[in-house]
Each structure stands twice: as C-alpha cells, then as structure tokens.
Write an enzyme that holds these catalytic residues in place. Structure first.
Site, PDB file in Angstrom:
ATOM      1  N   GLU A 123     -42.386  51.829 -30.610  1.00 15.15           N
ATOM      2  CA  GLU A 123     -42.451  50.294 -29.801  1.00 15.15           C
ATOM      3  C   GLU A 123     -42.149  49.332 -30.857  1.00 15.15           C
ATOM      4  OE1 GLU A 123     -45.441  49.648 -26.914  1.00 15.15           O
ATOM      5  OE2 GLU A 123     -44.536  47.653 -26.690  1.00 15.15           O
ATOM      6  N   LYS A 162     -39.128  52.599 -27.256  1.00 18.38           N
ATOM      7  CA  LYS A 162     -39.599  51.383 -26.333  1.00 18.38           C
ATOM      8  C   LYS A 162     -39.190  49.925 -26.959  1.00 18.38           C
ATOM      9  CE  LYS A 162     -43.395  49.447 -23.967  1.00 18.38           C
ATOM     10  NZ  LYS A 162     -44.727  49.944 -23.232  1.00 18.38           N
TER      11      LYS A 162
HETATM   12  C1  5MM Z   1     -45.175  44.772 -25.235  1.00 20.70           C
HETATM   13  O1  5MM Z   1     -46.326  44.834 -24.554  1.00 20.70           O
HETATM   14  C2  5MM Z   1     -46.179  46.358 -24.010  1.00 20.70           C
HETATM   15  C3  5MM Z   1     -45.444  46.212 -22.624  1.00 20.70           C
HETATM   16  O2  5MM Z   1     -45.973  45.407 -21.609  1.00 20.70           O
HETATM   17  P1  5MM Z   1     -44.841  44.252 -21.019  1.00 20.70           P
HETATM   18  O3  5MM Z   1     -43.775  44.912 -20.176  1.00 20.70           O
HETATM   19  O4  5MM Z   1     -45.912  43.505 -20.203  1.00 20.70           O
HETATM   20  O5  5MM Z   1     -44.462  43.376 -22.183  1.00 20.70           O
HETATM   21  C4  5MM Z   1     -47.743  46.726 -23.605  1.00 20.70           C
HETATM   22  O6  5MM Z   1     -47.697  48.039 -23.328  1.00 20.70           O
HETATM   23  C5  5MM Z   1     -48.423  46.652 -24.569  1.00 20.70           C
HETATM   24  O7  5MM Z   1     -48.104  47.383 -25.746  1.00 20.70           O
HETATM   25  C6  5MM Z   1     -50.216  46.670 -24.016  1.00 20.70           C
HETATM   26  O8  5MM Z   1     -50.042  45.723 -23.020  1.00 20.70           O
HETATM   27  C7  5MM Z   1     -51.079  46.562 -25.326  1.00 20.70           C
HETATM   28  O9  5MM Z   1     -50.885  44.999 -25.610  1.00 20.70           O
HETATM   29  P2  5MM Z   1     -51.961  44.682 -26.727  1.00 20.70           P
HETATM   30  O10 5MM Z   1     -51.459  43.227 -27.038  1.00 20.70           O
HETATM   31  O11 5MM Z   1     -53.321  44.675 -25.985  1.00 20.70           O
HETATM   32  O12 5MM Z   1     -52.007  45.691 -27.858  1.00 20.70           O
END
Ligand code: 5MM
Length: 338
Positions: A177, A219
C-alpha cells in the site's frame, strides 16, 4: 510456502464482485472515528463495533477479505468465536495490518517512513497461527512544493518490498500500500506524476526482492486532485487517469489492485471504481479496500447504541452492495435510494 497457495489466496481476495473491508484502524485512528460520533474508544466498544460489521447478514456476498488490527485479530464475537474463525467460516479471508505506522523521516522535513520491520518475521509467524492469511503495510507519500523527494520514495519502496518478501516467506499474501495522500492543493496532473514515479520505484524494489507478483495485491490511491485544489476532476477523468497510470506501472502478473478511499465520500469512491471497471477489460482485477468509504455511513447509523445495530448493518450492507456492483461497472445512482 508454496507459491500456488499464495496465488490462490490472492485470487480469493480479488474474486469477482467482491472487495476488501479495511477495518484495520490503529488505536489512535479508531479513536478519531469514534470521537466523530461521540463514542468512547474502549476495548469493548471497539470489539462491539467490529462485531457488528462482521455479523452483518450476507456481507460476504460483497466482501472477500477483512483487514484487522492486532487487537481485533485477538478478539471474539459474543458467542466466543475468534474473529478470524468467524470470518473464515463465512468465506472471508482474514488479514492483518503489520506496519507500526508512518513516522517522521529524519533529515527530510514533512516526509514519512513506515516502521515495523524489526521482529516482523516472528510477528508474521504468530499472525499465521492466529488465522491471518494476508497482511498490509501502508507507506505514505506527501505532495508539497519540494516533496516528495526521491529518497523518501525509495526508502518507503524498499521497506514495502522487505515487508512483502517476509510476508510471502510466512505464507501470507502481502497487500502493498503506497498511498500518495490527497492532502494539499496539488492538481490531478501532479498526483498522476508522483503516483507513477512511486509505483515505478515500488515495483523495481518488489522485483529486486524477488517478490512473487502473482501472490501479492497492490493497494494504491486513485489519481485525484488534492483536497484543497480548486479544480476537481470529474469522475470520468479520474477513472481514465487512474487506469492510464496503472497501465504504465503495474505488471499484468499482479492479480488485483484494491483502491483505498483516502478521504473520498462513500458515493464518490463508489462512482470512481464503477467508472474504471466500465472502461472495459483490464489486465488485473480493479477492486476496493475501503475503510472510511465502506464504514462511515454504518458508523454514523450506529452512534454507539446497541439499539441501532440493525440500522448500522443495513447501512454497511447497502454500501458493500453498491461497491460490489461497481466491481462490474454496474453501479447506478438509483441504487443509492433503493
Ligand atoms: C489509507 O487508509 C487505509 C484505507 O482506508 P481509507 O479507505 O479510509 O483511506 C486504511 O486501511 C488504513 O491503512 C488503516 O485505517 C490504518 O490506518 P492508521 O493510520 O491507523 O495506520
């Protein structure tokens, strides 16, 4: 780990008409989400909320996998079933976020490097034993006047590839990602250029680290103007720019690309995915791994009250159904009111 097992897990994750629920918010991030609905972020509230999502009737029709946070992987549903077992019994692949977060990159103001490689091999072994079959690692690239630097992109690409190789060694499919953030006033053209450079570096490193491309999932962000940019592109322009960028950078051997929503509204994230799939055949599955876009309506409907459980599950199922239709390019606005 045999390559064919990794390949079959990766293919299940990007199976037709379904996508991934990103429920891997770290403790500070889920607190922010709960703050927005004035709910206290206690361990039990976090468990109840995730349980609500995973118990939603028939959600597995549109959801192929769920990304969990360490705490959630160890939690159980009300009847005592561990969450990974509950998901597996529904044909949903459980995954685990393994990075330790994006931290300031020393010497490079406003840039970040994702940490978490230390002891990762041991943690992966335990996660496999707990039932996880895939992992995620999020790298963050920020656009500004003089950033991103090539050094920051390279450092993050290298860490992503190290993580991916270790995951495959442990029998876990890595979701790679690299997120180019929507924060800032940059144009869609700048986002496209930065994403193209980033993905080129990421795939160079993945290949250098001998990562099996057929046994991983990408991703990325969509190609979109920064949040503060006055000129926001239309849905079709976003879809075309995103597919063009991916065709230039992602080998056809990668089975699927699952987008993050990155702060887009639920409806817009659905429209963008739909438009991309409506563009025709692609070398990879184009799917979703949404966090906010899949959950925000359910979170609001729930509001921390058990009496709202049915309404929250209805909202979650509805969005999953809409995004599931977008996997085929069959989503219509009429589905929003249905
Ligand atoms: C970019 O964030 C990931 C996808 O979520 P969105 O669709 O809301 O953008 C998400 O999987 C993210 O990696 C997790 O929420 C973990 O984020 P943190 O900031 O807690 O590491």
């Amino acid at each position: 780990m045999a390559a064919d097992e990794l390949i079959s897990i990766a293919q299940a994750m990007v199976s037709k008409g379904r996508g991934i629920l990103a429920a891997d918010e770290s403790t500070p991030t889920i607190k922010k989400r709960f703050d927005s609905i004035k709910v206290q972020s206690t361990e039990e509230n976090r468990r109840s909320y995730r349980s609500l999502l995973f118990d939603t009737p028939r959600f597995e029709k549109h959801v192929s996998g769920v990304i969990l946070f360490d705490e959630t992987l160890r939690q159980k549903s009300k009847d005592g079933t561990p969450f990974p077992d509950l998901l597996t019994s529904k044909g949903v692949v459980p995954g685990i976020k393994v990075d330790k977060g994006a931290k300031p990159l020393p010497g490079f103001p406003d840039e970040k490097i994702t940490e978490g490689l230390d002891e990762l091999r041991d943690r992966l072994k335990e996660y496999y034993e707990l039932g996880a079959r895939f992992t995620t690692w999020r790298a963050v690239i920020t656009i500004g006047h003089t950033i991103p630097t090539g050094f920051c992109i390279d450092a993050n690409a290298h860490a992503l590839a190290r993580y991916a190789a270790l995951s495959q060694e442990a029998g876990l499919v890595p979701i790679v990602e690299p997120e180019v953030l929507m924060d800032g006033g940059h144009t869609i053209e700048r986002c496209e250029k930065v994403t193209e450079i980033t993905l080129n570096h990421v795939f160079f490193q993945l290949m250098a680290h001998r990562v099996l491309l057929e046994g991983m999932v990408l991703k990325p962000n969509m190609i979109i103007a920064g949040k503060d940019c006055e000129e926001q592109a239309g849905v079709q322009q976003v879809a075309e720019a995103t597919v063009r960028c991916l065709r230039r950078t992602v080998p056809a051997s990668v089975p699927g690309i699952v987008f993050l929503s990155g702060g887009q509204s639920a409806q817009l994230a659905t429209q963008h995915l739909n438009a991309m799939n409506a563009l025709g055949d692609h070398p990879w599955e184009l799917s979703f791994s949404y966090g906010r876009a899949l959950q925000e309506e359910a979170l609001r409907a729930w509001g921390g009250k058990s009496s709202n459980l049915g309404a929250a599950q209805k909202a979650f199922y509805h969005r999953a159904e809409c995004v599931g239709a977008a996997r085929y390019g069959r989503y219509t606005e009429a589905m929003e009111v249905a």
